[in-house]
Design an enzyme around this catalytic site. Structure first.
Site, PDB file in Angstrom:
ATOM      1  N   ASN A 143       0.865  -1.182   0.000  1.00  0.00           N
ATOM      2  CA  ASN A 143       0.000   0.000   0.000  1.00  0.00           C
ATOM      3  C   ASN A 143       0.900   1.229   0.000  1.00  0.00           C
ATOM      4  O   ASN A 143       1.405   1.642   1.036  1.00  0.00           O
ATOM      5  CB  ASN A 143      -0.896  -0.023   1.250  1.00  0.00           C
ATOM      6  CG  ASN A 143      -1.775   1.215   1.341  1.00  0.00           C
ATOM      7  OD1 ASN A 143      -1.868   1.982   0.380  1.00  0.00           O
ATOM      8  ND2 ASN A 143      -2.419   1.408   2.480  1.00  0.00           N
ATOM      9  N   LYS A 200       0.133   4.196  -0.477  1.00  0.00           N
ATOM     10  CA  LYS A 200      -0.533   5.425   0.007  1.00  0.00           C
ATOM     11  C   LYS A 200      -0.222   6.565  -0.969  1.00  0.00           C
ATOM     12  O   LYS A 200      -0.203   6.332  -2.169  1.00  0.00           O
ATOM     13  CB  LYS A 200      -0.111   5.720   1.445  1.00  0.00           C
ATOM     14  CG  LYS A 200      -0.345   4.504   2.354  1.00  0.00           C
ATOM     15  CD  LYS A 200      -0.190   4.775   3.809  1.00  0.00           C
ATOM     16  CE  LYS A 200      -0.474   3.495   4.589  1.00  0.00           C
ATOM     17  NZ  LYS A 200      -0.399   3.687   6.032  1.00  0.00           N
ATOM     18  N   HIS A 248      -9.904   1.272   4.067  1.00  0.00           N
ATOM     19  CA  HIS A 248      -8.684   1.526   4.842  1.00  0.00           C
ATOM     20  C   HIS A 248      -8.977   2.556   5.937  1.00  0.00           C
ATOM     21  O   HIS A 248      -9.731   3.507   5.724  1.00  0.00           O
ATOM     22  CB  HIS A 248      -7.569   2.018   3.911  1.00  0.00           C
ATOM     23  CG  HIS A 248      -6.241   2.040   4.585  1.00  0.00           C
ATOM     24  ND1 HIS A 248      -5.872   3.050   5.444  1.00  0.00           N
ATOM     25  CD2 HIS A 248      -5.212   1.157   4.565  1.00  0.00           C
ATOM     26  CE1 HIS A 248      -4.654   2.790   5.913  1.00  0.00           C
ATOM     27  NE2 HIS A 248      -4.243   1.638   5.397  1.00  0.00           N
ATOM     28  N   GLU A 289      -7.344   4.957   6.987  1.00  0.00           N
ATOM     29  CA  GLU A 289      -7.038   6.356   6.653  1.00  0.00           C
ATOM     30  C   GLU A 289      -8.165   6.984   5.835  1.00  0.00           C
ATOM     31  O   GLU A 289      -8.364   8.196   5.876  1.00  0.00           O
ATOM     32  CB  GLU A 289      -5.680   6.442   5.937  1.00  0.00           C
ATOM     33  CG  GLU A 289      -4.549   6.224   6.935  1.00  0.00           C
ATOM     34  CD  GLU A 289      -3.243   5.740   6.335  1.00  0.00           C
ATOM     35  OE1 GLU A 289      -3.094   5.754   5.102  1.00  0.00           O
ATOM     36  OE2 GLU A 289      -2.378   5.329   7.118  1.00  0.00           O
ATOM     37  N   GLU A 297      -6.179  -4.663  10.203  1.00  0.00           N
ATOM     38  CA  GLU A 297      -5.227  -3.566  10.433  1.00  0.00           C
ATOM     39  C   GLU A 297      -5.657  -2.774  11.658  1.00  0.00           C
ATOM     40  O   GLU A 297      -6.451  -1.816  11.536  1.00  0.00           O
ATOM     41  CB  GLU A 297      -5.198  -2.622   9.225  1.00  0.00           C
ATOM     42  CG  GLU A 297      -4.598  -3.220   7.991  1.00  0.00           C
ATOM     43  CD  GLU A 297      -3.888  -2.158   7.154  1.00  0.00           C
ATOM     44  OE1 GLU A 297      -2.743  -2.391   6.785  1.00  0.00           O
ATOM     45  OE2 GLU A 297      -4.474  -1.103   6.895  1.00  0.00           O
ATOM     46  N   GLY A 342       6.951   2.178   8.663  1.00  0.00           N
ATOM     47  CA  GLY A 342       6.781   0.750   8.944  1.00  0.00           C
ATOM     48  C   GLY A 342       7.270   0.352  10.326  1.00  0.00           C
ATOM     49  O   GLY A 342       7.487  -0.822  10.606  1.00  0.00           O
ATOM     50  N   SER A 385       2.553  -1.660  10.673  1.00  0.00           N
ATOM     51  CA  SER A 385       3.974  -1.689  11.025  1.00  0.00           C
ATOM     52  C   SER A 385       4.642  -3.026  10.713  1.00  0.00           C
ATOM     53  O   SER A 385       5.512  -3.479  11.458  1.00  0.00           O
ATOM     54  CB  SER A 385       4.183  -1.317  12.494  1.00  0.00           C
ATOM     55  OG  SER A 385       3.749   0.009  12.712  1.00  0.00           O
ATOM     56  N   GLY A 432       4.511   1.588   5.025  1.00  0.00           N
ATOM     57  CA  GLY A 432       5.844   2.201   4.985  1.00  0.00           C
ATOM     58  C   GLY A 432       6.932   1.311   4.410  1.00  0.00           C
ATOM     59  O   GLY A 432       7.730   1.749   3.568  1.00  0.00           O
TER      60      GLY A 432
HETATM   61  P1  PGA Z   1       2.222   0.610   7.791  1.00  0.00           P
HETATM   62  O1  PGA Z   1       0.831   0.866   7.037  1.00  0.00           O
HETATM   63  O2  PGA Z   1       2.767  -0.685   7.270  1.00  0.00           O
HETATM   64  O3  PGA Z   1       3.081   1.796   7.418  1.00  0.00           O
HETATM   65  O4  PGA Z   1       1.902   0.571   9.253  1.00  0.00           O
HETATM   66  C1  PGA Z   1      -0.053  -0.201   6.813  1.00  0.00           C
HETATM   67  C2  PGA Z   1      -1.310   0.307   6.169  1.00  0.00           C
HETATM   68  O5  PGA Z   1      -1.782   1.381   6.555  1.00  0.00           O
HETATM   69  O6  PGA Z   1      -1.862  -0.343   5.271  1.00  0.00           O
END
Ligand code: PGA
Length: 269
Positions: free
Chosen positions: A22, A24, A109, A111, A179, A189, A229, A251
């Site tokens: 992802n 983003k 998601h 976000e 998640e 991450g 993460s 990340g």
């Molecule tokens: P992250 O994001 O691996 O940076 O924690 C995961 C995600 O939001 O899909």
């Protein structure tokens, strides 16, 4: 361009490992996106047990599709709108995504939920994406953990609402990504990761809900991913100990070496 019909189920009859990058709102330019994509494509080619999906910003997808041609790497989108076409400024439909080579889409998601997307809207997007023949990576997860198990009810409710319009026959196009919002990193991450025990508990719980909504055999075939993460240090442990089928990676998917290690962890389980 015709969309590839991705198969989440491996030829061995088990669930195929699935790892979704992802990206983003990264990287900052299309040139950088192409460079990163080529690196990931090279690494994915060596991890044949894993289906690797890159969910890029939609503005880059057409260019990446040219690089993905004749390779097993899949293209994903990070969002989709539920209508097919019309006066919906800024939105993109499942058919439009499929027409440029997208096979997978992340829906719900956290976000996007933080920007105001509600469970009912997630449900409409899931149905539209499935009808558009996309594989849906449905994100669920609680904002915080409480001692009384309220976080389980949060995930149950997200699942029940999101899947209300999904028939059993469409489950072959569905993956669930657990998640927990508190575990999602600020972009590197390296946030507070859920433990393999946390993830295993939730994986079992998600399958229990799917079984109650459908049948046990069909629930068993739905891949369950973990995201939050995930990085090169924790991927192997999570894969070994938590009954997941892969990862949704934020990340660390922007760092080729970290992402390669995550693909290896999924490939070797
Ligand atoms: P992250 O994001 O691996 O940076 O924690 C995961 C995600 O939001 O899909």
């Amino acid at each position: 361009m015709k969309a590839n019909r991705a198969q989440p189920i491996g030829s061995d009859g088990g669930r195929k490992r699935l790892v979704v990058a992802n990206w983003k709102m990264h990287p900052g330019t299309c040139t950088d996106a192409k460079r990163l994509f080529l690196e990931i494509k090279r690494q994915a080619a060596r991890r044949v047990r894993v289906e690797t999906v890159v969910a890029a910003p939609s503005i880059y997808i057409s260019e990446l599709a040219k690089l993905a041609a004749r390779s097993p790497i899949r293209l994903g989108a990070q969002n989709v709108f539920w209508e097919k076409e019309g006066a919906y400024t800024g939105e993109v439909s499942a058919a439009q995504l499929a027409s440029v080579g997208v096979t997978h889409v992340i829906v719900g998601h956290s976000e996007r939920r933080a920007l105001g997307e509600r469970d009912e809207q997630v449900a409409r997007k899931v149905v539209a994406a499935l009808k558009g023949k996309l594989v849906v990576v449905l994100c669920v997860g609680e904002s915080e953990r409480d001692a009384t198990g309220g976080y389980l009810s949060v995930v149950e409710s997200q699942l029940r609402i999101a899947l209300a319009g999904v028939p059993k026959t469409a489950l072959r196009q569905l993956s669930i990504a657990y998640e927990p919002v508190w575990a999602i990193s600020a972009g590197d991450g390296r946030g507070k990761t859920a433990t393999p025990g946390d993830v295993q508990e939730m994986t079992i719980f998600i399958r229990k809900i799917l079984t109650s909504l459908y049948t046990r055999p069909s629930a068993e075939r739905v891949p369950v991913l973990y995201g939050g993460s995930v990085n090169e240090d924790n991927a192997a442990g999570l894969m070994e100990e938590s009954m997941i089928d892969g990862f949704l990676v934020g990340g660390a998917s922007l760092k080729p070496h970290a992402f390669a290690a995550i693909l290896t962890a999924a490939n070797e389980k």
